[in-house]
Write a protein that holds these residues in place. Structure first.
Motif, PDB file in Angstrom:
ATOM      1  N   LYS A   1      -1.940  33.119 107.062  1.00 39.17           N
ATOM      2  CA  LYS A   1      -0.961  32.616 107.864  1.00 39.17           C
ATOM      3  C   LYS A   1      -1.022  32.562 109.274  1.00 39.17           C
ATOM      4  O   LYS A   1      -0.536  32.178 110.025  1.00 39.17           O
ATOM      5  CB  LYS A   1       0.759  32.835 107.545  1.00 39.17           C
ATOM      6  CG  LYS A   1       1.082  32.718 106.075  1.00 39.17           C
ATOM      7  CD  LYS A   1       2.278  33.166 105.847  1.00 39.17           C
ATOM      8  CE  LYS A   1       2.733  32.801 104.260  1.00 39.17           C
ATOM      9  NZ  LYS A   1       4.098  33.466 104.167  1.00 39.17           N
ATOM     10  N   ILE A   2      -2.052  33.585 109.341  1.00 33.73           N
ATOM     11  CA  ILE A   2      -2.264  34.114 111.138  1.00 33.73           C
ATOM     12  C   ILE A   2      -3.210  32.946 111.748  1.00 33.73           C
ATOM     13  O   ILE A   2      -4.364  33.105 111.421  1.00 33.73           O
ATOM     14  CB  ILE A   2      -2.676  35.481 111.338  1.00 33.73           C
ATOM     15  CG1 ILE A   2      -1.442  36.461 110.663  1.00 33.73           C
ATOM     16  CG2 ILE A   2      -2.948  35.744 112.800  1.00 33.73           C
ATOM     17  CD1 ILE A   2      -1.970  37.852 110.642  1.00 33.73           C
ATOM     18  N   GLU A   3      -2.731  32.267 112.577  1.00 35.27           N
ATOM     19  CA  GLU A   3      -4.117  31.534 113.267  1.00 35.27           C
ATOM     20  C   GLU A   3      -4.729  32.265 113.925  1.00 35.27           C
ATOM     21  O   GLU A   3      -4.697  33.200 114.811  1.00 35.27           O
ATOM     22  CB  GLU A   3      -3.093  30.584 114.205  1.00 35.27           C
ATOM     23  CG  GLU A   3      -4.216  29.439 115.002  1.00 35.27           C
ATOM     24  CD  GLU A   3      -3.360  28.282 115.819  1.00 35.27           C
ATOM     25  OE1 GLU A   3      -3.788  27.607 116.534  1.00 35.27           O
ATOM     26  OE2 GLU A   3      -2.026  28.585 115.803  1.00 35.27           O
ATOM     27  N   GLY A   4      -6.165  31.893 113.641  1.00 35.08           N
ATOM     28  CA  GLY A   4      -7.369  32.571 114.384  1.00 35.08           C
ATOM     29  C   GLY A   4      -8.061  33.678 113.561  1.00 35.08           C
ATOM     30  O   GLY A   4      -9.076  34.236 113.728  1.00 35.08           O
ATOM     31  N   VAL A   5      -7.443  33.853 112.361  1.00 37.68           N
ATOM     32  CA  VAL A   5      -7.806  34.819 111.189  1.00 37.68           C
ATOM     33  C   VAL A   5      -8.683  33.928 110.224  1.00 37.68           C
ATOM     34  O   VAL A   5      -8.138  32.814 109.583  1.00 37.68           O
ATOM     35  CB  VAL A   5      -6.819  35.560 110.601  1.00 37.68           C
ATOM     36  CG1 VAL A   5      -7.336  36.427 109.431  1.00 37.68           C
ATOM     37  CG2 VAL A   5      -6.294  36.469 111.580  1.00 37.68           C
ATOM     38  N   THR A   6     -10.029  34.315 109.836  1.00 37.51           N
ATOM     39  CA  THR A   6     -10.368  33.657 108.654  1.00 37.51           C
ATOM     40  C   THR A   6     -10.669  34.637 107.343  1.00 37.51           C
ATOM     41  O   THR A   6     -11.187  35.533 107.736  1.00 37.51           O
ATOM     42  CB  THR A   6     -12.174  33.073 109.299  1.00 37.51           C
ATOM     43  OG1 THR A   6     -11.892  32.338 110.408  1.00 37.51           O
ATOM     44  CG2 THR A   6     -12.754  32.409 108.122  1.00 37.51           C
TER      45      THR A   6
END
Length: 384
Positions: free
Chosen positions: A289-294
């Motif tokens: 859910k954290i934008e920028g985490v892959t």
């Protein structure tokens, strides 16, 4: 500290593990199998009992073929290098192997001219099985395979691999370093010929002790030769198990700690879903859910070990690990994790991967703190 590096080594341990080791050091102290006095017999008894409980728990028919080594790496080396090899022999492994399998296999290539096929894993079980079957030739003498990736936690379909190996009468060696203590393992029922694992990971035992189990009539030649406490008149290494493959003084305190860990594991072996698995699912969902985490590896609906692999933006994984350690007092593992082929497969060789791995004693609150830390770190880098 929040300790999310359980896949490297479990922490903390059950109290009885340390207590058993201290007892072995302070109350036994003797060399097992090297005397007829009471202390030597007591030391020998704890080693014998550990073979028996491990044999029962992991489905190895003969306790004498439960062998002790200083770690899983040494056990895997004995299994791989102890087989008879000639030029032109062939081995099948995967691109998710730890160096404890890959490097011995690469050594066989140089020493004997053995050919090695590394079958890629892309989280598609049927395709993977088909590729393994296609790789089998008349020269294939061994399938050596991790049970679960130490990077992503992906679980290999070992029983299906065992079925294919059995059809061609090929021995199957399984590296259970990430699954022993987390999954129900039974060598005979699963069709596994050799299985290696350490005591210090999912089993919650001490470092410095590992096991190799051999099921059936598979023969191995010893890598080490020396004193065994018996058959001393013979200049050759004994042909009897376990003496054949165990030379020198065994790590009695480590084995005593492993014995306590195995007894502790036996009390929780009935659990269908270990609590660390549930925590891992929460962590995985939160990171996505954290934008920028892959995130890498299986999604939350697929069985995996309590490991979550991820990266933050294009930031080097080791930098993220250092920030977690220095600013949040959180321990994770970053880099290539001794498994470079995995990163070639995932395309993360340059950046590496941040690995958060959970254990029995981690908590929901720790997971929430971790997610908040990653959110803050990601937001701060986005502002740069």
């Amino acid at each position: 500290m929040i300790y999310f590096d359980q896949a490297a080594s479990s922490h903390p341990k059950p109290p009885e593990v340390g207590e058993a080791m201290i007892h072995a050091l302070n109350e036994m102290g003797a060399n097992p199998g090297r005397g007829d006095h009471r202390l030597a017999k007591e030391a020998a008894d704890i080693i014998s009992e550990t073979r028996k409980i491990a044999s029962r728990l992991f489905g190895c028919s003969d306790p004498k073929k439960v062998l002790f080594y200083q770690n899983a790496t040494a056990a895997l080396n004995q299994a791989i290098k102890g087989m008879p090899w000639v030029n032109g022999n062939h081995v099948i492994a995967t691109t998710f192997e730890h160096n404890s399998i890959r490097r011995p296999l690469e050594s066989l290539k140089k020493q004997y001219g053995v050919d090695v096929t590394y079958v890629p894993w892309y989280d598609h079980e049927d395709d993977f099985i088909e590729h393994v079957k296609q790789a089998i030739t008349h020269d294939t003498k061994l399938i050596a395979m991790t049970h679960a990736s130490n990077v992503t936690g992906a679980v290999m379909p070992i029983e299906r691999i065992a079925s294919a190996a059995r059809q061609h009468q090929i021995p199957l060696l399984v590296d259970a370093s990430q699954t022993a203590g987390h999954k129900h393992l039974h060598m005979k029922n699963m069709g596994i010929n050799m299985m290696a694992f350490p005591g210090h990971k999912g089993l919650l035992g001490p470092q410095g002790i590992g096991m190799l189990m051999v099921e059936g009539d598979l023969d191995l030649q010893p890598l080490n030769h020396g004193g065994t406490g018996s058959f001393s008149e013979d200049p050759d290494q004994p042909s009897h198990w376990p003496e054949k493959l165990e030379s020198g003084t065994l790590n009695t305190p480590g084995i005593a700690g492993l014995h306590a860990a195995l007894k502790f594991y036996e009390t929780r072996n009935h659990e269908n879903v270990p609590r660390e698995t549930l925590l891992t699912q929460t962590l995985f969902k939160g990171l996505k859910k954290i934008e920028g985490v892959t995130c890498y590896g299986p999604d939350e609906h697929v069985e995996q070990m309590p490991i979550v692999a991820f990266n933050v933006l294009d930031i080097p994984s080791q930098e993220i690990a250092m920030v977690l350690d220095s600013h949040y007092d959180i321990a994770v593992r970053a880099g290539l994790h001794c498994s470079p082929l995995t990163h070639e497969t995932l395309g993360t060789t340059e950046q590496g991967i941040v690995r958060a791995s959970l254990g029995r004693y981690n908590t929901e609150d720790e997971v929430e703190q971790f997610l908040q830390a990653i959110k803050e770190i990601t937001e701060s880098y986005n502002l740069l």
